[in-house]
Design a protein around this motif. Sequence first.
Motif, PDB file in Angstrom:
ATOM      1  N   PRO A 168      55.598  30.876  -7.281  1.00 34.20           N
ATOM      2  CA  PRO A 168      56.212  31.315  -8.386  1.00 34.20           C
ATOM      3  C   PRO A 168      57.150  30.716  -8.908  1.00 34.20           C
ATOM      4  O   PRO A 168      57.501  30.657 -10.512  1.00 34.20           O
ATOM      5  CB  PRO A 168      57.634  31.997  -7.102  1.00 34.20           C
ATOM      6  CG  PRO A 168      56.974  32.497  -6.247  1.00 34.20           C
ATOM      7  CD  PRO A 168      55.861  31.263  -5.177  1.00 34.20           C
ATOM      8  N   LEU A 169      57.576  28.994  -8.485  1.00 33.21           N
ATOM      9  CA  LEU A 169      57.715  28.063  -9.574  1.00 33.21           C
ATOM     10  C   LEU A 169      57.238  27.683 -10.928  1.00 33.21           C
ATOM     11  O   LEU A 169      57.231  27.243 -12.092  1.00 33.21           O
ATOM     12  CB  LEU A 169      57.856  26.919  -9.352  1.00 33.21           C
ATOM     13  CG  LEU A 169      59.102  26.531  -8.131  1.00 33.21           C
ATOM     14  CD1 LEU A 169      58.863  25.507  -7.208  1.00 33.21           C
ATOM     15  CD2 LEU A 169      60.552  26.492  -8.697  1.00 33.21           C
ATOM     16  N   ARG A 170      55.975  28.435 -10.720  1.00 33.61           N
ATOM     17  CA  ARG A 170      54.905  28.403 -11.832  1.00 33.61           C
ATOM     18  C   ARG A 170      54.809  29.594 -12.893  1.00 33.61           C
ATOM     19  O   ARG A 170      54.338  29.812 -13.440  1.00 33.61           O
ATOM     20  CB  ARG A 170      53.232  28.436 -11.450  1.00 33.61           C
ATOM     21  CG  ARG A 170      53.190  27.055 -10.156  1.00 33.61           C
ATOM     22  CD  ARG A 170      51.709  27.508  -9.857  1.00 33.61           C
ATOM     23  NE  ARG A 170      51.478  26.793  -8.799  1.00 33.61           N
ATOM     24  CZ  ARG A 170      51.735  26.909  -7.723  1.00 33.61           C
ATOM     25  NH1 ARG A 170      51.532  27.998  -7.212  1.00 33.61           N
ATOM     26  NH2 ARG A 170      51.207  25.766  -6.680  1.00 33.61           N
ATOM     27  N   ARG A 171      55.969  30.313 -12.521  1.00 36.88           N
ATOM     28  CA  ARG A 171      55.688  31.808 -13.307  1.00 36.88           C
ATOM     29  C   ARG A 171      56.946  30.949 -14.108  1.00 36.88           C
ATOM     30  O   ARG A 171      57.525  30.504 -14.077  1.00 36.88           O
ATOM     31  CB  ARG A 171      56.572  33.074 -13.067  1.00 36.88           C
ATOM     32  CG  ARG A 171      54.773  33.412 -11.772  1.00 36.88           C
ATOM     33  CD  ARG A 171      54.233  33.667 -11.983  1.00 36.88           C
ATOM     34  NE  ARG A 171      54.359  34.841 -12.546  1.00 36.88           N
ATOM     35  CZ  ARG A 171      54.495  36.039 -11.961  1.00 36.88           C
ATOM     36  NH1 ARG A 171      54.468  36.206 -10.739  1.00 36.88           N
ATOM     37  NH2 ARG A 171      54.348  37.447 -12.726  1.00 36.88           N
ATOM     38  N   PRO A 172      56.639  32.534 -15.675  1.00 40.75           N
ATOM     39  CA  PRO A 172      57.885  32.226 -16.352  1.00 40.75           C
ATOM     40  C   PRO A 172      59.572  32.026 -15.875  1.00 40.75           C
ATOM     41  O   PRO A 172      59.452  33.315 -14.814  1.00 40.75           O
ATOM     42  CB  PRO A 172      57.574  32.831 -17.936  1.00 40.75           C
ATOM     43  CG  PRO A 172      56.022  33.344 -17.031  1.00 40.75           C
ATOM     44  CD  PRO A 172      55.663  33.308 -15.553  1.00 40.75           C
ATOM     45  N   PHE A 173      60.580  32.377 -16.198  1.00 42.34           N
ATOM     46  CA  PHE A 173      61.613  32.561 -16.192  1.00 42.34           C
ATOM     47  C   PHE A 173      61.887  34.273 -15.775  1.00 42.34           C
ATOM     48  O   PHE A 173      61.614  34.388 -17.497  1.00 42.34           O
ATOM     49  CB  PHE A 173      62.925  31.908 -16.889  1.00 42.34           C
ATOM     50  CG  PHE A 173      64.058  31.485 -15.968  1.00 42.34           C
ATOM     51  CD1 PHE A 173      64.645  30.612 -14.662  1.00 42.34           C
ATOM     52  CD2 PHE A 173      65.053  31.707 -16.495  1.00 42.34           C
ATOM     53  CE1 PHE A 173      65.895  30.936 -14.277  1.00 42.34           C
ATOM     54  CE2 PHE A 173      66.409  32.660 -15.754  1.00 42.34           C
ATOM     55  CZ  PHE A 173      66.919  31.503 -14.776  1.00 42.34           C
ATOM     56  N   PRO A 174      62.766  34.948 -15.370  1.00 40.25           N
ATOM     57  CA  PRO A 174      63.470  34.657 -14.825  1.00 40.25           C
ATOM     58  C   PRO A 174      62.805  34.990 -12.596  1.00 40.25           C
ATOM     59  O   PRO A 174      62.922  34.563 -12.325  1.00 40.25           O
ATOM     60  CB  PRO A 174      64.806  35.830 -14.494  1.00 40.25           C
ATOM     61  CG  PRO A 174      63.795  37.227 -14.771  1.00 40.25           C
ATOM     62  CD  PRO A 174      62.962  36.437 -15.673  1.00 40.25           C
ATOM     63  N   VAL A 175      61.114  34.645 -13.236  1.00 39.32           N
ATOM     64  CA  VAL A 175      60.704  34.506 -11.526  1.00 39.32           C
ATOM     65  C   VAL A 175      61.260  33.596 -10.739  1.00 39.32           C
ATOM     66  O   VAL A 175      61.447  34.218  -9.274  1.00 39.32           O
ATOM     67  CB  VAL A 175      58.746  34.640 -11.595  1.00 39.32           C
ATOM     68  CG1 VAL A 175      59.034  34.432 -11.050  1.00 39.32           C
ATOM     69  CG2 VAL A 175      58.789  36.143 -12.522  1.00 39.32           C
ATOM     70  N   PRO A 176      61.646  32.484 -11.191  1.00 44.14           N
ATOM     71  CA  PRO A 176      61.634  31.023 -10.209  1.00 44.14           C
ATOM     72  C   PRO A 176      62.853  31.882  -9.546  1.00 44.14           C
ATOM     73  O   PRO A 176      63.015  31.251  -8.523  1.00 44.14           O
ATOM     74  CB  PRO A 176      61.370  30.016 -10.174  1.00 44.14           C
ATOM     75  CG  PRO A 176      60.889  30.351 -12.296  1.00 44.14           C
ATOM     76  CD  PRO A 176      61.606  31.881 -12.457  1.00 44.14           C
ATOM     77  N   ALA A 227      58.961  19.108  -6.700  1.00 42.64           N
ATOM     78  CA  ALA A 227      57.891  18.221  -6.862  1.00 42.64           C
ATOM     79  C   ALA A 227      56.945  18.700  -7.901  1.00 42.64           C
ATOM     80  O   ALA A 227      56.121  17.409  -7.971  1.00 42.64           O
ATOM     81  CB  ALA A 227      57.748  16.895  -5.464  1.00 42.64           C
ATOM     82  N   HIS A 228      56.402  19.860  -6.813  1.00 41.75           N
ATOM     83  CA  HIS A 228      55.172  19.857  -7.593  1.00 41.75           C
ATOM     84  C   HIS A 228      54.411  20.239  -8.958  1.00 41.75           C
ATOM     85  O   HIS A 228      53.801  19.567  -8.679  1.00 41.75           O
ATOM     86  CB  HIS A 228      54.863  21.228  -6.049  1.00 41.75           C
ATOM     87  CG  HIS A 228      53.514  21.997  -6.531  1.00 41.75           C
ATOM     88  ND1 HIS A 228      52.999  23.053  -7.194  1.00 41.75           N
ATOM     89  CD2 HIS A 228      52.387  21.488  -5.824  1.00 41.75           C
ATOM     90  CE1 HIS A 228      52.073  22.726  -7.282  1.00 41.75           C
ATOM     91  NE2 HIS A 228      51.086  22.449  -6.400  1.00 41.75           N
ATOM     92  N   ASP A 229      55.828  21.485  -9.253  1.00 40.36           N
ATOM     93  CA  ASP A 229      55.412  21.496 -11.032  1.00 40.36           C
ATOM     94  C   ASP A 229      55.543  20.464 -11.322  1.00 40.36           C
ATOM     95  O   ASP A 229      54.668  20.106 -11.929  1.00 40.36           O
ATOM     96  CB  ASP A 229      55.874  22.876 -11.089  1.00 40.36           C
ATOM     97  CG  ASP A 229      55.165  24.186 -10.275  1.00 40.36           C
ATOM     98  OD1 ASP A 229      54.973  23.846 -10.021  1.00 40.36           O
ATOM     99  OD2 ASP A 229      55.302  24.937 -11.086  1.00 40.36           O
ATOM    100  N   THR A 230      56.296  19.352 -10.919  1.00 41.89           N
ATOM    101  CA  THR A 230      56.957  18.427 -12.313  1.00 41.89           C
ATOM    102  C   THR A 230      55.503  17.544 -12.595  1.00 41.89           C
ATOM    103  O   THR A 230      55.256  17.296 -12.618  1.00 41.89           O
ATOM    104  CB  THR A 230      57.911  17.434 -11.899  1.00 41.89           C
ATOM    105  OG1 THR A 230      57.748  17.309 -10.588  1.00 41.89           O
ATOM    106  CG2 THR A 230      59.078  18.488 -11.571  1.00 41.89           C
ATOM    107  N   THR A 231      55.278  17.538 -11.090  1.00 41.37           N
ATOM    108  CA  THR A 231      54.038  16.243 -10.504  1.00 41.37           C
ATOM    109  C   THR A 231      52.498  17.131 -11.229  1.00 41.37           C
ATOM    110  O   THR A 231      51.754  16.249 -12.123  1.00 41.37           O
ATOM    111  CB  THR A 231      53.828  16.070  -9.394  1.00 41.37           C
ATOM    112  OG1 THR A 231      55.458  15.097  -9.038  1.00 41.37           O
ATOM    113  CG2 THR A 231      52.391  14.540  -9.093  1.00 41.37           C
TER     114      THR A 231
END
Length: 383
Positions: A168-176, A227-231
């Motif tokens: 879900p962190l890869r999805r557009p806001f507001p999904v996260p 860490a995941h999406d940033t890296t």
Amino acid sequence: MIASDLSTLPQPPTRPGNGHLQDWALSPLPLIEDGARRARAAEMDLFRLRLGIPAVVGFSPAWNRRLLGDLDTFRSAGGFSAVVPYLAGGVILTDAPLHRRRRQTINPSFGKKHLETLRARTQAALPPIPDGEFDALAWADSAVLRLLNAAYFGGEFDSQLLHSFLAPLRRPFPVPALPRPLLFVRVDAELRRLATRRLTQGGDDLLAVLAPVPGGLEEARVSLAAAHDTTTHALAYAVWHLANHPQWHTPEHHSAVLKETLRLHPPGWMGSRRLSRELDWNGIRLPRGTLALYAPYLSARDPQLWDDPQEFRPQRWERKPPAWAYLPFGGGERLCLGMHLAQMLILDVLSALPPLRAFSGDDTPVPGITLGPRGPLVVARQS
């Protein structure tokens, strides 16, 4: 002299009925770039956004230094992280005076000395480089998932559950920002299972060091999410740059390539705080409760601070950057906990890559929780 109020600050054009909310949701980069241009034209380093609450964006080194250094005035608990369940906990939301002690407790887990003991394990977890054309963004996503699993859990965390947790962190806001109680229950149960094994059988991965710390499992979950999406995005952009500029694909240049990648495309493109007290900033009165934003994306592309700021020029790192203008990991006491881990993983991956060439791709930066390329970014080994 009586300080001016927020109404005197420059601001981008608003839309009837919603101020800047629509543009903030759909196209925030053009919005803040326009705000910064208007502020510079007025010889100011601050502009206003109408987001339903008093909000300002600053981009000068002086603003960055004050916001990141004055933890009593600029509070993290009232920022954007508080509304994202993945980031709403742990040291991220711990404010002064407790923050320093909390960081001192968990910093050794993410220090260079401890990370070096994990290096062989993370290097072994790197997936093979495809033989044909491949999407560097998708490959980086799967690669970082494996690398973080190795660093945090020795590769023992259920890989499908880990993927489902972070997706879900890869999805557009507001999904996260949507609550996912059942998913978090499953993840926390897996964390407890692995932590119990570390506490009874020992270990040296990140979870083994965090498990005995009060609140350590929450720190593991939150820092993993951070860490995941940033890296992933930083790695994907770095691979894309090397494929387009193969002359920089040598080990002695990779550090400069990564720094330049993070300057142009800082995953943490915007940071937020809330003012705990009224602040006079260069004659502008900012009321208590104001949402105070700083923008690594703007600071790192400011033409008043950088030569040819839109260009990919790793050679600029032969000199020190302007102070408080390069902030891909934040700064001050709240410097990103995972900075050394991300740098180690990305540089090790770049060293393992064969010579590449770029085929086609869309590297347009897309801001969400983090800033990443629209993709795909199709590359292949040089023949």
